[in-house]
Design an enzyme around this catalytic site. Sequence first.
Site, short mmCIF file in Angstrom:
data_model
loop_
_atom_site.label_atom_id
_atom_site.label_comp_id
_atom_site.label_asym_id
_atom_site.label_seq_id
_atom_site.Cartn_x
_atom_site.Cartn_y
_atom_site.Cartn_z
N ASP A 1 -6.63 -2.10 1.69
CA ASP A 1 -7.08 -1.06 2.60
C ASP A 1 -7.75 -1.78 3.78
OD1 ASP A 1 -7.69 1.40 3.66
OD2 ASP A 1 -9.55 1.63 2.52
N ARG B 1 0.85 -1.20 0.00
CA ARG B 1 0.00 0.00 0.00
C ARG B 1 0.88 1.25 0.00
NH1 ARG B 1 -4.95 1.99 2.46
NH2 ARG B 1 -5.16 4.11 1.64
N ASP C 1 -9.67 -0.94 7.31
CA ASP C 1 -10.27 0.10 8.14
C ASP C 1 -10.90 -0.52 9.38
OD1 ASP C 1 -9.66 2.29 6.54
OD2 ASP C 1 -11.44 2.04 5.30
N ARG D 1 -5.48 1.23 -4.46
CA ARG D 1 -4.60 0.65 -3.45
C ARG D 1 -4.63 -0.88 -3.54
NH1 ARG D 1 -8.54 3.18 0.25
NH2 ARG D 1 -8.25 4.81 -1.27
#
Length: 414
Positions: free
Chosen positions: A97, A85, A99, A94
């Site tokens: 990811d 990344r 989160d 990307r």
Amino acid sequence: MTTIAYVALGSNLGDRRAMLRQALTWLGELSDVRIGLTSSIYETAPVGGPAGQGAYLNAVVQLETSLPPRSLLWHCLDIETRLGRIRTVRDGPRTIDLDLLFYGDQLIEEPELIVPHPRLHERLFVLIPLNEIAPGVVHPRLGQTVQQMHDRLLGVAAFGPSPGRELTGLRALVTGSTSGIGRAIAQELAWAGADVLVHGRRSLEQAELVRQAVQRQGGRSEVLLADLQDRSACAQLAENAWQCWDGLDILVNNAGADTLTGEAAKWSFEQKLDTLLAVDLKATMYLSRALGQLMKQAGRGVVINVGWDQAETGMEGDSGELFAAVKGAIMCFSRSLSLSLAPEVRVHCVAPGWIKTAWGETASEVWQERVKRETPLGGWGKPEDVAKSVRWLVSPTAAYLTGQTIRVNGGAVR
């Protein structure tokens, strides 16, 4: 002491599926972390960022962890770095990811960590997979469940899903969907937001036309060809359909042999019986059992099989005897299968009556009059009438129904 956390995963660069798998593997290898439920993988268009990005694969994973939230975040950032990344532009493409969506019911507002994720309630590409595994989790700031946030973004009113896109994010296989009732079902599910795998026996050209029609509704679609008279082809179709999008949510066993028109109309009773048993009955049983078990293991799904309304009341002649035996068996099988796959998977049978498909278009005046006479609503039904019934049965509004046979026949009772 452990806490339940939820992490969203996304990728739109490189081997996206491999990136998600590797990230999940490394999360599971962390000390003090145990992988819980993992959602299906969903493909979505990019939101924001530079133009020309590729589509994303998205998923959500549940973690049981004793790591503090900041340590968990640090490990997520480390995995992103290890998978290449590079942060150059906001919302840019990307490789991976990660989160942190929820960490128990904690509210955290720090320069480098905000929990729950500040845009969680605005992102359908997060809420769809999150709702699959955690619909009852409550947002500690908004006071809404994941299901409520999900439904709000889909335009769902307080009394239930709207008739618009209630199947968004669901993946369907419709067998025999290159024409007639199957084509109508494929398009109806697509209009409701589902991704649809189109199946045909050999006509790639016809299948491609249906695939394009599905995609025009905004969903994904692929074509799978298989001759369902061949048991090994049924097994391969089930495997290919499941692997195509990492699972299925809806299976519609619509494929049936046409023994009423063309050269098949001249076949012997025995040849018609063998073909109907192979295509209509055995293929339905093979696919329902194979994919139904996978759905049960995944924790959700709906199977719809196709019977015939007069299998219960009888019809004279060779065709009546053939279809009553074969379609009646499908209807009985469906009721038993609903018990085998409950509660994770719902199973239904639709039993069309006089629906104007290829045979109905050329039927003699005697048959035209018989249809009017035997149907309280006064005439032929359309493939779309069956399709709308299927759409309702697979939707969340029918969540408390299973094992039912729905007669789509204009009210005929005998």
